[in-house]
Design a protein around this motif. Structure first.
Motif, PDB file in Angstrom:
ATOM      1  N   ILE A   1       0.851  -1.186   0.000  1.00 57.03           N
ATOM      2  CA  ILE A   1       0.000   0.000   0.000  1.00 57.03           C
ATOM      3  C   ILE A   1       0.886   1.236   0.000  1.00 57.03           C
ATOM      4  O   ILE A   1       1.804   1.376   0.824  1.00 57.03           O
ATOM      5  CB  ILE A   1      -0.916   0.008   1.242  1.00 57.03           C
ATOM      6  N   ASP A   2       0.633   2.176  -0.930  1.00 58.12           N
ATOM      7  CA  ASP A   2       1.462   3.375  -1.061  1.00 58.12           C
ATOM      8  C   ASP A   2       1.384   4.222   0.199  1.00 58.12           C
ATOM      9  O   ASP A   2       0.342   4.331   0.842  1.00 58.12           O
ATOM     10  CB  ASP A   2       1.013   4.193  -2.276  1.00 58.12           C
ATOM     11  N   ARG A   3       2.508   4.857   0.547  1.00 60.08           N
ATOM     12  CA  ARG A   3       2.605   5.638   1.777  1.00 60.08           C
ATOM     13  C   ARG A   3       1.641   6.823   1.788  1.00 60.08           C
ATOM     14  O   ARG A   3       1.246   7.288   2.861  1.00 60.08           O
ATOM     15  CB  ARG A   3       4.036   6.148   1.969  1.00 60.08           C
ATOM     16  N   SER A   4       1.226   7.302   0.624  1.00 57.87           N
ATOM     17  CA  SER A   4       0.315   8.449   0.602  1.00 57.87           C
ATOM     18  C   SER A   4      -1.018   8.098   1.252  1.00 57.87           C
ATOM     19  O   SER A   4      -1.618   8.932   1.937  1.00 57.87           O
ATOM     20  CB  SER A   4       0.110   8.916  -0.837  1.00 57.87           C
ATOM     21  N   PHE A   5      -1.483   6.849   1.040  1.00 60.35           N
ATOM     22  CA  PHE A   5      -2.754   6.441   1.665  1.00 60.35           C
ATOM     23  C   PHE A   5      -2.572   6.241   3.159  1.00 60.35           C
ATOM     24  O   PHE A   5      -3.460   6.569   3.958  1.00 60.35           O
ATOM     25  CB  PHE A   5      -3.273   5.164   1.019  1.00 60.35           C
ATOM     26  N   VAL A   6      -1.421   5.690   3.565  1.00 59.82           N
ATOM     27  CA  VAL A   6      -1.165   5.444   4.981  1.00 59.82           C
ATOM     28  C   VAL A   6      -1.089   6.758   5.742  1.00 59.82           C
ATOM     29  O   VAL A   6      -1.610   6.887   6.858  1.00 59.82           O
ATOM     30  CB  VAL A   6       0.127   4.613   5.140  1.00 59.82           C
ATOM     31  N   MET A   7      -0.439   7.762   5.151  1.00 60.72           N
ATOM     32  CA  MET A   7      -0.273   9.045   5.834  1.00 60.72           C
ATOM     33  C   MET A   7      -1.609   9.754   6.047  1.00 60.72           C
ATOM     34  O   MET A   7      -1.788  10.484   7.029  1.00 60.72           O
ATOM     35  CB  MET A   7       0.667   9.948   5.013  1.00 60.72           C
TER      36      MET A   7
ATOM     37  N   SER B   1      -0.304   4.998  16.206  1.00 61.97           N
ATOM     38  CA  SER B   1      -1.730   5.040  15.889  1.00 61.97           C
ATOM     39  C   SER B   1      -1.976   4.488  14.487  1.00 61.97           C
ATOM     40  O   SER B   1      -2.993   3.830  14.224  1.00 61.97           O
ATOM     41  CB  SER B   1      -2.258   6.475  15.999  1.00 61.97           C
ATOM     42  N   GLN B   2      -1.077   4.757  13.571  1.00 62.40           N
ATOM     43  CA  GLN B   2      -1.217   4.218  12.220  1.00 62.40           C
ATOM     44  C   GLN B   2      -1.068   2.703  12.244  1.00 62.40           C
ATOM     45  O   GLN B   2      -1.798   1.980  11.546  1.00 62.40           O
ATOM     46  CB  GLN B   2      -0.158   4.837  11.286  1.00 62.40           C
ATOM     47  N   ARG B   3      -0.129   2.230  13.040  1.00 64.68           N
ATOM     48  CA  ARG B   3       0.064   0.781  13.133  1.00 64.68           C
ATOM     49  C   ARG B   3      -1.200   0.099  13.646  1.00 64.68           C
ATOM     50  O   ARG B   3      -1.647  -0.906  13.086  1.00 64.68           O
ATOM     51  CB  ARG B   3       1.237   0.496  14.084  1.00 64.68           C
ATOM     52  N   ARG B   4      -1.810   0.682  14.682  1.00 65.49           N
ATOM     53  CA  ARG B   4      -2.988   0.061  15.262  1.00 65.49           C
ATOM     54  C   ARG B   4      -4.165   0.147  14.289  1.00 65.49           C
ATOM     55  O   ARG B   4      -4.957  -0.801  14.172  1.00 65.49           O
ATOM     56  CB  ARG B   4      -3.343   0.744  16.574  1.00 65.49           C
ATOM     57  N   LEU B   5      -4.323   1.279  13.582  1.00 66.91           N
ATOM     58  CA  LEU B   5      -5.424   1.413  12.639  1.00 66.91           C
ATOM     59  C   LEU B   5      -5.260   0.421  11.496  1.00 66.91           C
ATOM     60  O   LEU B   5      -6.239  -0.194  11.043  1.00 66.91           O
ATOM     61  CB  LEU B   5      -5.506   2.848  12.112  1.00 66.91           C
ATOM     62  N   LEU B   6      -4.021   0.250  11.015  1.00 62.93           N
ATOM     63  CA  LEU B   6      -3.780  -0.717   9.942  1.00 62.93           C
ATOM     64  C   LEU B   6      -4.149  -2.131  10.403  1.00 62.93           C
ATOM     65  O   LEU B   6      -4.750  -2.924   9.661  1.00 62.93           O
ATOM     66  CB  LEU B   6      -2.302  -0.657   9.497  1.00 62.93           C
ATOM     67  N   TRP B   7      -3.793  -2.403  11.654  1.00 52.86           N
ATOM     68  CA  TRP B   7      -4.141  -3.732  12.192  1.00 52.86           C
ATOM     69  C   TRP B   7      -5.644  -3.902  12.273  1.00 52.86           C
ATOM     70  O   TRP B   7      -6.188  -4.956  11.880  1.00 52.86           O
ATOM     71  CB  TRP B   7      -3.487  -3.900  13.562  1.00 52.86           C
ATOM     72  N   ASP B   8      -6.335  -2.870  12.689  1.00 54.29           N
ATOM     73  CA  ASP B   8      -7.781  -2.927  12.778  1.00 54.29           C
ATOM     74  C   ASP B   8      -8.416  -3.081  11.407  1.00 54.29           C
ATOM     75  O   ASP B   8      -9.476  -3.726  11.273  1.00 54.29           O
ATOM     76  CB  ASP B   8      -8.324  -1.674  13.462  1.00 54.29           C
ATOM     77  N   LEU B   9      -7.797  -2.496  10.373  1.00 53.88           N
ATOM     78  CA  LEU B   9      -8.337  -2.601   9.016  1.00 53.88           C
ATOM     79  C   LEU B   9      -8.016  -3.946   8.372  1.00 53.88           C
ATOM     80  O   LEU B   9      -8.558  -4.274   7.315  1.00 53.88           O
ATOM     81  CB  LEU B   9      -7.791  -1.460   8.128  1.00 53.88           C
ATOM     82  N   GLY B  10      -7.124  -4.696   9.000  1.00 54.46           N
ATOM     83  CA  GLY B  10      -6.824  -6.030   8.490  1.00 54.46           C
ATOM     84  C   GLY B  10      -5.474  -6.187   7.864  1.00 54.46           C
ATOM     85  O   GLY B  10      -5.147  -7.259   7.335  1.00 54.46           O
ATOM     86  N   CYS B  11      -4.641  -5.134   7.902  1.00 55.04           N
ATOM     87  CA  CYS B  11      -3.282  -5.232   7.328  1.00 55.04           C
ATOM     88  C   CYS B  11      -2.368  -5.858   8.360  1.00 55.04           C
ATOM     89  O   CYS B  11      -2.374  -5.464   9.537  1.00 55.04           O
ATOM     90  CB  CYS B  11      -2.793  -3.851   6.948  1.00 55.04           C
ATOM     91  N   THR B  12      -1.525  -6.807   7.938  1.00 56.49           N
ATOM     92  CA  THR B  12      -0.722  -7.569   8.900  1.00 56.49           C
ATOM     93  C   THR B  12       0.759  -7.256   8.846  1.00 56.49           C
ATOM     94  O   THR B  12       1.514  -7.725   9.710  1.00 56.49           O
ATOM     95  CB  THR B  12      -0.907  -9.071   8.648  1.00 56.49           C
ATOM     96  N   ALA B  13       1.259  -6.487   7.850  1.00 58.60           N
ATOM     97  CA  ALA B  13       2.700  -6.202   7.736  1.00 58.60           C
ATOM     98  C   ALA B  13       2.899  -4.744   7.344  1.00 58.60           C
ATOM     99  O   ALA B  13       2.039  -4.122   6.716  1.00 58.60           O
ATOM    100  CB  ALA B  13       3.363  -7.120   6.715  1.00 58.60           C
ATOM    101  N   GLY B  14       4.035  -4.180   7.741  1.00 61.20           N
ATOM    102  CA  GLY B  14       4.309  -2.783   7.406  1.00 61.20           C
ATOM    103  C   GLY B  14       5.775  -2.452   7.554  1.00 61.20           C
ATOM    104  O   GLY B  14       6.572  -3.208   8.110  1.00 61.20           O
ATOM    105  N   GLN B  15       6.119  -1.282   7.047  1.00 59.50           N
ATOM    106  CA  GLN B  15       7.479  -0.767   7.176  1.00 59.50           C
ATOM    107  C   GLN B  15       7.398   0.762   7.261  1.00 59.50           C
ATOM    108  O   GLN B  15       6.469   1.377   6.757  1.00 59.50           O
ATOM    109  CB  GLN B  15       8.360  -1.179   5.986  1.00 59.50           C
TER     110      GLN B  15
END
Length: 849
Positions: free
Chosen positions: A726-732, A767-781
């Motif tokens: 997922i592109d960083r622009s959406f994560v930010m 907070s981004q890490r937790r939101l991603l986890w809540d949305l169902g994403c399991t990996a990140g950098q």
């Protein structure tokens, strides 16, 4: 023959007055002599002496040397020597009368008439009387003349000076020269010959004093001396004539036609003593007539039809060598018929030949100059429209910019491009297109005015340079008014065509000169076309050109050859537990002079250059070398390497990957190839074989920056991908923007249904890490876990761990039971060959911890 000019008529009147004055003085001298004769005793001896001396003077006057000046012949003789002898041996009145009678006889023999006859007799009578008076005043002559050299010298000097003082003004007036020039002309020869004649006179007096009977032999002596003198004077005249000819021809060695003709007229009149010289040029394109005297030009213009009097005009045709081309005519015009001597005829032919050559050279030079001028004009003008071209625009703009720096107003440039001009050429032909361009050029030039420079840059693109504007805002106003002239249809063979254009205006920048000014105007013009406006003004925010990329592109070959590119590694972690499950290799350029170079400035130039394969090979080599190192320490993470979509068009890519895997002893699943979505990736017919071979090697395929590229959904089902990033622009923006959160959620759901691992980029806050986890994403950098780091730091992390590298605390207690969201999946685990961490062979996110 050309009519006698007003200056010549004035000269003739002045000559008559001067000769009349001389004649009046001479008449007084002769009257005084007659009175003196009446009081002088006459004897037979005196009669013999008078007759003999008169004969001597007459012989000296007959055997003259003739010199022609213009239409007038001047005679030089030994008369002064004979007159000195007469003054000494005769009473002064008888000497004067004898001289007058003798000169009268000599002039009659020469058939002189009128003013010349009167002047000759009067001059000699005056000089004889003056010499006698000087001799008498000096005390006369002793019985031995050699004892009276002083009085004789004074008398002779007075005679010669009187002769010059009377003759030189008349000659100067007749020839149009100054008295000084006439006096100084041949001064050495004049006084040298005078000294010789004086010596002869003294010698004759000495002989006659000893033997008076020898008086009858004196005429023969005078005759021989006269002939000798005439020969020397003629030789000197020959040398002088050739010298003057050489100087006259040298003066014509110029390339300007007017200078050649004017110089030839003046020198010709002086060289041949002609009243007027005419040069009639008959060459094609150079027909002209030049007329003048030695003093200057009286006419220069078109040839006239005046008749030429063959009796008083010497005509020489100007014939070119060796082709015989008739160049024109040279004419020497006199008042009366004049017979040119053999020497003058030869000199005239040589002068005419040099003049003919000079005229042809000047004509050739004029043609070359005209051709050079045409070439120079063509070099700075457009051949179709006649407008100045880009080169002329640059010269004028640079000059205007220089004046602007001295505070002389604002310089602005308008660049306009015709809309849909190609359609005119395609539909009606290039001839119709040329007519449109010519009409547009004419309208622009008329509307712009004389202060603006309208140019054609090429094709259907024009430019208008405004100089000395009082304010920058005036440039846009003038540009809008200028383009209004295009509203009227252009008639092409009876068909009205509507022409429109898009234009950009830029004001001269503080730096960059003409090149930068033109670039800005171009950018503004393209901005006008994109936005549909007629005129757009350059704005810095619309300027997306990056000069730095061009500079970087020039440094790339050396950087690749010198291996200046290095890698940094950014760990990829499991969002739930915080353990590292992989690492992405990121290329960095350490320039020896400029330091660290921004990757955004060199990645795109590399893709466009021929260095892409070499760069890819270097990155793969370093990335796999790092993976081999941490595998030796017990961590089996795969390494992710970004591959340019253009590399998929290279059939050698699978072989390159195979070679590098073998070099480092790694299996295919140690490498993840990250591809950015593009049009190239969508052309699966081209890249299918390359992707298939990479999959056969065991390499994983990840789609990087998913959702931002070309036709994401159409690409995904056909690319054998195992991961989505997922592109960083959406994560930010996902915390504040519902649409970004929806994109992340949709991407995670898409990955779950396609059994793909989903990795979020740019995770910087917990907070981004937790939101991603809540949305169902399991990996990140991202920086929340670790910034990109050198290989050594990665190896230190591995070495400090106990088989598992954890970069963040788990979201949940390892012993707690975690309730997964609906439809939550731990992700794909197809490459599980061991537990996650040190023993895991694939990049897996296990959220059931």
């Amino acid at each position: 023959m050309a009519a006698q000019t007003a200056p010549s008529q004035q000269t003739d009147r002045q000559l008559r007055l001067l000769v009349g004055l001389v004649a009046c003085v001479a008449l007084g001298v002769l009257v005084a002599a007659l009175v003196g004769v009446a009081y002088t005793e006459f004897s037979s001896g005196l009669a013999v002496r008078v007759g003999a001396l008169a004969l001597i003077i007459a012989i000296a006057g007959v055997t003259y040397v003739r010199v022609r000046i213009r239409s007038t012949n001047h005679d030089i003789s030994w008369t002064d020597s004979a007159m000195l002898v007469a003054v000494v041996m005769l009473p002064l009145p008888w000497a004067v009368l004898a001289t007058a009678v003798a000169v009268t006889i000599a002039k009659s023999i020469h058939k002189l008439r009128g003013i010349k006859f009167v002047f000759g007799v009067a001059k000699e009578s005056i000089t004889c009387g003056l010499a006698g008076l000087i001799l008498t005043a000096a005390g006369g002559v002793a019985d031995r003349p050699l004892d009276s050299l002083g009085p004789l010298a004074l008398a002779y000097a007075g005679l010669v000076l009187a002769d010059d003082l009377i003759a030189i003004p008349v000659l100067a007036l007749a020839t149009g020269t100054s008295v000084k020039d006439r006096f100084l002309s041949n001064l050495d020869l004049t006084w040298a010959s005078a000294f010789v004649r004086f010596a002869v006179a003294v010698l004759a007096l000495a002989v006659l004093a000893e033997e008076p009977g020898l008086l009858v032999a004196i005429p023969l002596i005078v005759l021989s001396l006269q002939l000798t003198y005439r020969g020397k004077l003629r030789a000197r005249a020959e040398r002088l004539a050739w010298q003057q000819l050489a100087e006259a021809t040298d003066a014509m060695n110029v390339v300007q036609m007017e200078t050649v003709l004017h110089t030839a007229v003046r020198n010709g009149a002086r060289l041949f003593s002609a009243e007027t010289v005419e040069i009639d040029v008959s060459l094609d394109g150079a027909q002209q007539l030049v007329r003048g005297t030695h003093q200057g030009i009286t006419y220069h213009g078109a040839p006239d039809e005046a008749a030429v009097d063959a009796r008083t005009t010497a005509v020489v045709p100007l014939i070119g060598e060796p082709d015989g081309e008739r160049v024109g005519e040279l004419r020497l015009c006199f008042h009366v018929p004049v017979a040119l001597s053999e020497r003058e005829q030869f000199t005239l032919r040589a002068f005419a030949g040099a003049l003919c050559t000079a005229i042809r050279n000047a004509t050739s030079y004029a043609q070359l100059e005209q051709l050079a001028g045409q070439h120079q004009h063509d070099a700075t003008h457009d051949l179709l429209t006649g407008l100045p071209n880009r080169r002329r625009l640059q010269l004028e703009a640079e000059d205007a910019l220089d004046r602007r720096q001295r505070g002389r107003g604002v310089t602005a440039l308008l660049v306009l491009d015709l809309n849909h001009f190609k359609d005119v050429n395609d539909a009606l032909g290039h001839t119709a297109g040329d007519q449109v361009l010519i009409t547009v050029a004419r309208r622009l030039e008329e509307a712009a005015g004389s202060e603006a420079l309208v140019t054609r840059l090429g094709g259907d693109e024009f430019a208008v340079l405004y100089r000395g504007l009082p304010a920058p805002a005036l440039a846009q106003h003038r540009a809008e008014n200028l383009l209004a002239v295009l509203h009227e249809p252009v008639d092409v063979d009876g068909m009205p065509l509507v022409v429109s254009a898009g234009a950009g205006v830029a004001v001269a920048p503080s730096r960059g000169g003409f090149v930068e000014l033109l670039r800005r105007a171009d950018i503004a013009m393209y901005q006008a076309k994109r936005t549909g406006r007629v005129v757009a003004v350059y704005a810095r925010e619309d300027d997306t050109a990056d000069r730095g990329r061009l500079v970087v592109g020039g440094m790339l070959p050396r950087a690749v050859a010198e291996k200046e590119f290095t890698l940094q590694f950014q760990p990829i972690v499991d969002l739930a537990g915080g353990e590292v499950i992989g690492a992405e290799a990121l290329a960095r350029w350490q320039h020896p002079d400029k330091g660290m170079v921004d990757p955004r400035s060199f990645l795109e130039p590399i893709e466009r250059s021929g260095l892409l394969t070499a760069f890819t090979d270097a990155v793969l080599d370093q990335a796999l070398a790092g993976a081999a190192r941490w595998r030796e320490l017990g961590c089996r993470w795969p390494v992710a390497v970004n591959i340019s979509p253009r590399s998929l068009l290279d059939r050698r890519l699978p072989a390159l990957v195979t070679r590098r895997l073998d070099d480092h002893g790694l299996p295919g699943d140690a490498l993840v190839l990250e591809l950015t979505e593009s049009h190239t990736v969508s052309q699966l017919d081209i890249v299918d074989k390359v992707l298939a071979e990479l999959m056969e090697l065991g390499c994983a395929i990840a789609l990087d920056d998913f959702g931002t590229g070309y036709s994401s959904l159409s690409v995904l089902p056909r690319v054998p991908a195992t991961e989505l990033k997922i592109d960083r622009s959406f994560v930010m923006q996902m915390e504040n923007t519902p649409s970004s959160a929806a994109v992340v959620r949709s991407t995670v759901e898409l990955g779950r249904h396609l059994d793909l691992l989903v990795v979020a980029e740019g995770v910087e806050r917990d907070s981004q890490r937790r939101l991603l986890w809540d949305l169902g994403c399991t990996a990140g950098q991202g920086h929340l876990f670790a910034k990109p780091m050198p290989l050594a730091e990665i190896l230190d992390l591995v070495g400090a761990g106990d088989g598992t590298v954890r970069l963040a605390e788990p979201l949940h207690d390892p012993k707690a039971v975690v309730r997964l969201p609906a439809k939550r999946s731990p992700g794909r685990a197809a490459r599980q060959s061991g537990p996650t961490g040190a023993a895991g062979g694939g990049r897996v996110s296990d959220s059931t911890a």
